[in-house]
Design an enzyme around this catalytic site. Structure first.
Site, PDB file in Angstrom:
ATOM      1  N   ASP A 102      54.382  45.502  41.601  1.00 12.51           N
ATOM      2  CA  ASP A 102      54.823  46.824  42.058  1.00 12.51           C
ATOM      3  C   ASP A 102      53.739  47.886  42.057  1.00 12.51           C
ATOM      4  O   ASP A 102      54.025  49.081  42.029  1.00 12.51           O
ATOM      5  CB  ASP A 102      55.974  47.287  41.153  1.00 12.51           C
ATOM      6  CG  ASP A 102      55.576  47.331  39.670  1.00 12.51           C
ATOM      7  OD1 ASP A 102      54.372  47.249  39.375  1.00 12.51           O
ATOM      8  OD2 ASP A 102      56.471  47.457  38.816  1.00 12.51           O
ATOM      9  N   GLU A 124      57.146  37.948  41.979  1.00 15.49           N
ATOM     10  CA  GLU A 124      57.961  38.860  41.148  1.00 15.49           C
ATOM     11  C   GLU A 124      58.712  39.861  42.033  1.00 15.49           C
ATOM     12  O   GLU A 124      58.631  41.077  41.876  1.00 15.49           O
ATOM     13  CB  GLU A 124      57.115  39.589  40.103  1.00 15.49           C
ATOM     14  CG  GLU A 124      57.925  40.161  38.952  1.00 15.49           C
ATOM     15  CD  GLU A 124      57.088  41.030  38.026  1.00 15.49           C
ATOM     16  OE1 GLU A 124      56.593  42.077  38.453  1.00 15.49           O
ATOM     17  OE2 GLU A 124      56.913  40.649  36.854  1.00 15.49           O
ATOM     18  N   GLU A 138      56.468  52.822  40.799  1.00 16.37           N
ATOM     19  CA  GLU A 138      56.561  51.374  41.022  1.00 16.37           C
ATOM     20  C   GLU A 138      57.867  50.928  41.667  1.00 16.37           C
ATOM     21  O   GLU A 138      57.889  49.955  42.412  1.00 16.37           O
ATOM     22  CB  GLU A 138      56.347  50.625  39.700  1.00 16.37           C
ATOM     23  CG  GLU A 138      54.906  50.669  39.191  1.00 16.37           C
ATOM     24  CD  GLU A 138      54.589  51.895  38.365  1.00 16.37           C
ATOM     25  OE1 GLU A 138      55.480  52.764  38.192  1.00 16.37           O
ATOM     26  OE2 GLU A 138      53.444  52.007  37.896  1.00 16.37           O
ATOM     27  N   HIS A 219      51.966  53.326  27.839  1.00 15.56           N
ATOM     28  CA  HIS A 219      51.080  53.868  28.875  1.00 15.56           C
ATOM     29  C   HIS A 219      51.820  54.378  30.096  1.00 15.56           C
ATOM     30  O   HIS A 219      51.214  54.761  31.070  1.00 15.56           O
ATOM     31  CB  HIS A 219      50.110  52.778  29.342  1.00 15.56           C
ATOM     32  CG  HIS A 219      50.783  51.727  30.172  1.00 15.56           C
ATOM     33  ND1 HIS A 219      51.713  50.868  29.650  1.00 15.56           N
ATOM     34  CD2 HIS A 219      50.720  51.449  31.489  1.00 15.56           C
ATOM     35  CE1 HIS A 219      52.173  50.083  30.617  1.00 15.56           C
ATOM     36  NE2 HIS A 219      51.587  50.414  31.748  1.00 15.56           N
ATOM     37  N   ARG A 221      53.378  56.224  33.098  1.00 16.67           N
ATOM     38  CA  ARG A 221      53.173  57.509  33.753  1.00 16.67           C
ATOM     39  C   ARG A 221      54.350  58.465  33.518  1.00 16.67           C
ATOM     40  O   ARG A 221      54.163  59.656  33.333  1.00 16.67           O
ATOM     41  CB  ARG A 221      53.091  57.261  35.254  1.00 16.67           C
ATOM     42  CG  ARG A 221      51.863  57.736  35.936  1.00 16.67           C
ATOM     43  CD  ARG A 221      51.976  57.288  37.395  1.00 16.67           C
ATOM     44  NE  ARG A 221      50.841  56.486  37.785  1.00 16.67           N
ATOM     45  CZ  ARG A 221      49.708  56.991  38.236  1.00 16.67           C
ATOM     46  NH1 ARG A 221      49.560  58.272  38.360  1.00 16.67           N
ATOM     47  NH2 ARG A 221      48.709  56.205  38.571  1.00 16.67           N
ATOM     48  N   HIS A 251      45.895  52.278  25.462  1.00 19.89           N
ATOM     49  CA  HIS A 251      45.503  52.216  26.875  1.00 19.89           C
ATOM     50  C   HIS A 251      44.368  53.223  27.101  1.00 19.89           C
ATOM     51  O   HIS A 251      44.390  54.324  26.554  1.00 19.89           O
ATOM     52  CB  HIS A 251      46.725  52.589  27.720  1.00 19.89           C
ATOM     53  CG  HIS A 251      46.633  52.151  29.138  1.00 19.89           C
ATOM     54  ND1 HIS A 251      46.006  52.894  30.093  1.00 19.89           N
ATOM     55  CD2 HIS A 251      47.093  51.041  29.759  1.00 19.89           C
ATOM     56  CE1 HIS A 251      46.082  52.260  31.262  1.00 19.89           C
ATOM     57  NE2 HIS A 251      46.737  51.127  31.082  1.00 19.89           N
TER      58      HIS A 251
END
Ligand code: UDP
Length: 378
Positions: A102, A124, A138, A219, A221, A251
């Site tokens: 994604d 996936e 995503e 991590h 967003r 990260h």
């Protein structure tokens, strides 16, 4: 003399650590089969983290767009990806483009292939949270790929059903399992044969001997701007217990690093460490009692190892771990996170109910299924 059948040229495109982890089994499978001419193009949307996986998997890229830039906007990244990946496709003229998951790289790879009428295989496929801002961006990236792909490799029946409800042709959908399980099995076998590949955590294991280890990653967003601070406060509260130790590979995103260091540096039972390469991360999964994470991939790996996973998100596009009882959504409210962790630490029955090895995501043979599907699609 019999003529050998024409080989399919397959261009495999990826750019981030999680894509590389889930794609290397596919690269290995296709490269080992003479029916394919395999070309690998990386965008290097993540640089260092991607290179670590390439090194352990023994894969060298044929094309490296090297697109990571500090503070890059999604617009600039997407534009550069589309142009760069299109140029590689014009050069390689693949029969198939394979993308995974994604990311912006996967979405732009699918779009550039579509502009050239090249068939796309989506590894996936079909994960949906049904909320376009969680995970962001995503969820939409994945849906765009879903409208383009000719071959949808769904990891589970749930993912396949989601595609059917979006009117994807039934014959284009195949349940293959998730290649993350192939990757985890492969790396575990490598570590078993060569323990030094994952021996770098020994000093931490010695320092925290006798304490109960909680592994942490964060991590996302959508957790920037408030969520990360809340997660950091929760970890500080958990660390007030002297019977635990938290190991947190941080990260490299500066947003994550700044917040975690400000709140947690100096606590002697919290190890803020550099991102681990994949063998060491697999070792951490083995060492810990609980995983606390907002990652997608860790939600799939931890259940396979019977490690309870508390997911610091509001929604998940991977409901299978929740349904199986090995994962639980806890959001980013510090009080909730702390309560859930303490319950797992103090209530043996609650822990036992979650700590059952369960593998809703695959059997480790996903990559060879994907390879056969591409071969048979002609
Ligand atoms: N991972 C790793 N080292 C780390 C943290 C994670 O190798 O320090 C691996 C982990 O095994 C998993 C993947 O990276 O397969 C998850 O990546 P990430 O959390 O960055 O992305 P997401 O899965 O959320 O897309």
């Amino acid at each position: 003399m019999t003529e050998s059948p024409p080989r399919h040229t397959v261009l495999i495109v990826f750019g981030t650590r999680p894509e590389a982890i889930k794609m290397f089994p596919v690269v290995h499978a296709l490269r080992a089969d003479p029916r394919f001419r395999v070309r690998v193009c990386i965008s290097a949307q993540h640089r260092g983290l991607l290179d670590q996986v390439m090194a352990i998997a023994g894969i060298a890229a044929d094309h490296d767009l090297d697109l990571m830039r500090p503070d890059q906007t999604l617009d600039a990244l997407t534009a550069a990806l589309l142009t760069g990946l299109g140029q590689v496709m014009d050069l390689e003229k693949p029969d198939w483009v394979v993308v995974q998951g994604d990311t912006a790289t996967a979405m732009a790879g699918a779009l550039a292939a579509y502009y050239r009428k090249i068939r796309v295989a989506h590894v996936e496929a079909g994960l949906r949270s049904h909320n376009i801002y969680h995970p962001w961006p995503e969820e939409v990236n994945r849906k765009i790929i879903g409208t383009i792909a000719a071959l949808h490799c769904a990891p589970t029946e749930t993912a396949a059903a989601a595609l059917r409800t979006e009117n994807v042709a039934d014959e284009a959908i195949h349940v293959t399992g998730n290649t993350v399980i192939d990757a985890l099995q492969w790396v575990s076998a490598r570590i078993a044969a060569e323990p030094s590949l994952a021996s770098g955590l020994q000093p931490l294991a010695a320092r925290f001997a006798g304490r109960r280890i909680i592994g942490v990653t964060s991590h996302r967003r959508e957790n920037f701007g408030g969520g990360l601070e809340a997660i950091a406060r929760a970890i500080r509260t958990i660390a007030a217990r002297q019977d635990v130790a938290l190991i947190f590979p941080v990260h490299p995103n500066p947003n994550v690093r700044r917040v975690m260091e400000a709140e947690l540096a100096g606590l002697d039972n919290v190890a803020l460490i550099e991102p681990l390469d994949y063998p060491h991360f697999a070792r951490l999964l083995g060492m810990c009692e609980i995983m606390l994470t907002d990652s997608g991939g860790v939600q799939e790996e931890a259940p396979a190892l019977g490690k309870p996973v508390l997911v610091m998100r509001e929604t998940t596009e991977r409901p299978e771990g929740i349904a199986a009882g090995t994962a639980r959504l806890v959001g980013t409210d510090p009080a909730r996170i702390v309560t859930e962790i303490f319950t797992l630490l103090d209530d043996k029955a609650a822990y036992g109910a979650m700590a059952r090895a369960h593998n809703p995501f695959g059997d480790g043979r996903s990559a060879s299924r994907i390879m056969e599907l591409i071969a048979n699609a002609g």
